[in-house]
Design a protein around this motif. Structure first.
Motif, PDB file in Angstrom:
ATOM      1  N   LEU A 138      43.623  38.531  40.795  1.00 41.20           N
ATOM      2  CA  LEU A 138      43.931  38.081  42.144  1.00 41.20           C
ATOM      3  C   LEU A 138      44.138  36.566  42.159  1.00 41.20           C
ATOM      4  O   LEU A 138      43.412  35.822  41.490  1.00 41.20           O
ATOM      5  CB  LEU A 138      42.795  38.453  43.100  1.00 41.20           C
ATOM      6  N   ASN A 139      45.109  36.130  42.942  1.00 40.82           N
ATOM      7  CA  ASN A 139      45.428  34.706  43.024  1.00 40.82           C
ATOM      8  C   ASN A 139      44.608  34.054  44.141  1.00 40.82           C
ATOM      9  O   ASN A 139      44.833  34.317  45.317  1.00 40.82           O
ATOM     10  CB  ASN A 139      46.924  34.535  43.285  1.00 40.82           C
ATOM     11  N   PHE A 140      43.684  33.183  43.771  1.00 40.07           N
ATOM     12  CA  PHE A 140      42.862  32.469  44.738  1.00 40.07           C
ATOM     13  C   PHE A 140      43.329  31.032  44.951  1.00 40.07           C
ATOM     14  O   PHE A 140      42.595  30.195  45.442  1.00 40.07           O
ATOM     15  CB  PHE A 140      41.393  32.478  44.304  1.00 40.07           C
ATOM     16  N   GLY A 141      44.554  30.761  44.565  1.00 35.53           N
ATOM     17  CA  GLY A 141      45.106  29.427  44.755  1.00 35.53           C
ATOM     18  C   GLY A 141      44.933  28.567  43.529  1.00 35.53           C
ATOM     19  O   GLY A 141      45.880  28.321  42.782  1.00 35.53           O
ATOM     20  N   ASP A 142      43.698  28.099  43.269  1.00 30.39           N
ATOM     21  CA  ASP A 142      43.467  27.219  42.121  1.00 30.39           C
ATOM     22  C   ASP A 142      42.923  27.963  40.909  1.00 30.39           C
ATOM     23  O   ASP A 142      42.639  27.349  39.878  1.00 30.39           O
ATOM     24  CB  ASP A 142      42.530  26.076  42.495  1.00 30.39           C
ATOM     25  N   PHE A 143      42.758  29.271  41.007  1.00 30.68           N
ATOM     26  CA  PHE A 143      42.353  30.050  39.837  1.00 30.68           C
ATOM     27  C   PHE A 143      42.716  31.517  40.050  1.00 30.68           C
ATOM     28  O   PHE A 143      42.932  31.978  41.174  1.00 30.68           O
ATOM     29  CB  PHE A 143      40.852  29.908  39.559  1.00 30.68           C
ATOM     30  N   THR A 144      42.797  32.242  38.953  1.00 30.09           N
ATOM     31  CA  THR A 144      42.991  33.686  38.991  1.00 30.09           C
ATOM     32  C   THR A 144      41.651  34.350  38.768  1.00 30.09           C
ATOM     33  O   THR A 144      40.921  33.991  37.828  1.00 30.09           O
ATOM     34  CB  THR A 144      43.989  34.138  37.913  1.00 30.09           C
ATOM     35  N   GLY A 145      41.307  35.287  39.614  1.00 26.97           N
ATOM     36  CA  GLY A 145      39.976  35.849  39.520  1.00 26.97           C
ATOM     37  C   GLY A 145      39.916  37.333  39.770  1.00 26.97           C
ATOM     38  O   GLY A 145      40.943  38.013  39.906  1.00 26.97           O
ATOM     39  N   TYR A 146      38.700  37.819  39.838  1.00 30.35           N
ATOM     40  CA  TYR A 146      38.458  39.226  40.111  1.00 30.35           C
ATOM     41  C   TYR A 146      37.234  39.351  41.013  1.00 30.35           C
ATOM     42  O   TYR A 146      36.459  38.399  41.177  1.00 30.35           O
ATOM     43  CB  TYR A 146      38.273  40.029  38.827  1.00 30.35           C
ATOM     44  N   ILE A 147      37.100  40.530  41.628  1.00 30.18           N
ATOM     45  CA  ILE A 147      36.021  40.758  42.587  1.00 30.18           C
ATOM     46  C   ILE A 147      35.142  41.902  42.107  1.00 30.18           C
ATOM     47  O   ILE A 147      35.644  42.945  41.682  1.00 30.18           O
ATOM     48  CB  ILE A 147      36.586  41.100  43.981  1.00 30.18           C
ATOM     49  N   LYS A 148      33.849  41.692  42.184  1.00 30.17           N
ATOM     50  CA  LYS A 148      32.872  42.751  41.958  1.00 30.17           C
ATOM     51  C   LYS A 148      32.131  43.022  43.266  1.00 30.17           C
ATOM     52  O   LYS A 148      31.922  42.107  44.064  1.00 30.17           O
ATOM     53  CB  LYS A 148      31.857  42.359  40.874  1.00 30.17           C
TER      54      LYS A 148
END
Length: 305
Positions: free
Chosen positions: A237-247
């Motif tokens: 997922l694109n959070f703007g300043d980083f690519t991340g994931y959700i748990k």
């Protein structure tokens, strides 16, 4: 703790074509055969849009056009436009495989499985093969609680500010195939014991695992958000300043206890523990560091759509 807002990138692809420039061509090569891929096919009543494969064999230099017909067969025949609807009976096949698509009516009534037949009645650009028909079984999903919980729901609850949230979610059984088309090695282990919910946070690719338990003797059971803090809800997922994931984590930070929900006798409402909830923990994909929490959902109730 800082909260993060989720930004999803939506790509829109527009196609513009001229009939004169991109006129579709019919195959003219010889020895091309079209037929139903299998003589029989089955899917559950609540499966949504179902695709029955049609295969083309032989080298083609253009499209193969197939016309389908349906008819009632078996001891408990399915009636078109009553028990199911066909999307289109004229199929264009350009890459070796096409699909006859139908959608069954999920009637919420216990009944015997129903059957109908797809038949290829005309083909242009190919010869109709020996396997010109396929008997489709619409499997009833209203006897077993595991099946009855599957389908479309409206999820309501409260966010961390106490405001009402509402999302359309879908509950399904584990997938037999992975995204790359290979067999899911966990399917046999998970089927009957786990379900999956998509649509949380309005993320189409989200997938939350639900533990399923049912005691046939007592008629009691539950579903639960389990493995809290362990499995991903959504990735890349694109959070703007980083690519991340959700748990998904337990609302009680530090606890891994499942959040349990009970269904009513009509299987049209599932109510989770009113004093419990789930948190959405955001991690940076590059180093797996916890960045914060997107918020929480408490007082979760599912209502059948």
């Amino acid at each position: 703790m800082k909260y993060f807002k989720l930004f999803l990138l939506v790509a829109a692809v527009a196609f513009f074509g001229s009939c004169s420039d991109d006129k579709e061509t019919q195959n003219t090569n010889k020895d091309v055969v079209v037929e139903m891929e299998t003589p029989t096919f089955s899917a559950k009543e609540g499966a949504g849009a179902v695709k029955v494969p049609i295969k083309v064999t032989g080298k083609t230099n253009g499209n193969v056009y197939v016309t389908l017909a349906v008819k009632e067969v078996g001891n408990n025949p399915a009636k078109e436009d009553v028990h199911y609807y066909v999307t289109d009976k004229t199929i264009t096949i350009s890459d070796g495989t096409g699909y006859a698509e139908y959608r069954a009516v999920d009637d919420k009534e216990i009944n015997d499985d129903r059957t109908f037949e797809f038949e290829i009645v005309e083909a242009k650009g190919a010869t109709i093969g020996a396997q010109n028909s396929c008997i489709v079984t619409i499997k009833d999903n209203d006897k077993d609680p595991y099946d009855r919980l599957q389908g479309k729901w409206k999820l309501t609850g409260y966010d961390n500010d106490g405001k009402t949230v509402s999302w359309n979610v879908t509950i399904t059984e584990p997938q037999k195939k992975l995204a790359d088309g290979s067999d899911n090695p966990s399917y046999d282990y998970e089927y009957g014991y786990y379900l999956y919910m998509s649509g949380l946070l309005e993320i189409p690719t989200s997938s939350a695992r639900l533990n399923f338990y049912y005691d046939e003797g007592s008629g009691q059971g539950y579903v639960a958000f389990d493995c809290l803090g362990e499995t991903n809800l959504a990735s890349d997922l694109n959070f703007g300043d980083f690519t991340g994931y959700i748990k998904i984590a337990n609302d009680n930070i530090g606890s891994t206890s499942p959040l349990m929900g009970n269904w009513n006798s009509d299987f049209d409402t599932v109510t989770f523990q009113p004093n419990g909830g789930i948190l959405y923990a955001v991690y940076d994909k590059s180093d797996n560091s916890l960045k914060g929490y997107m918020g929480k959902t408490t007082g979760i109730v599912l209502t059948r759509k």
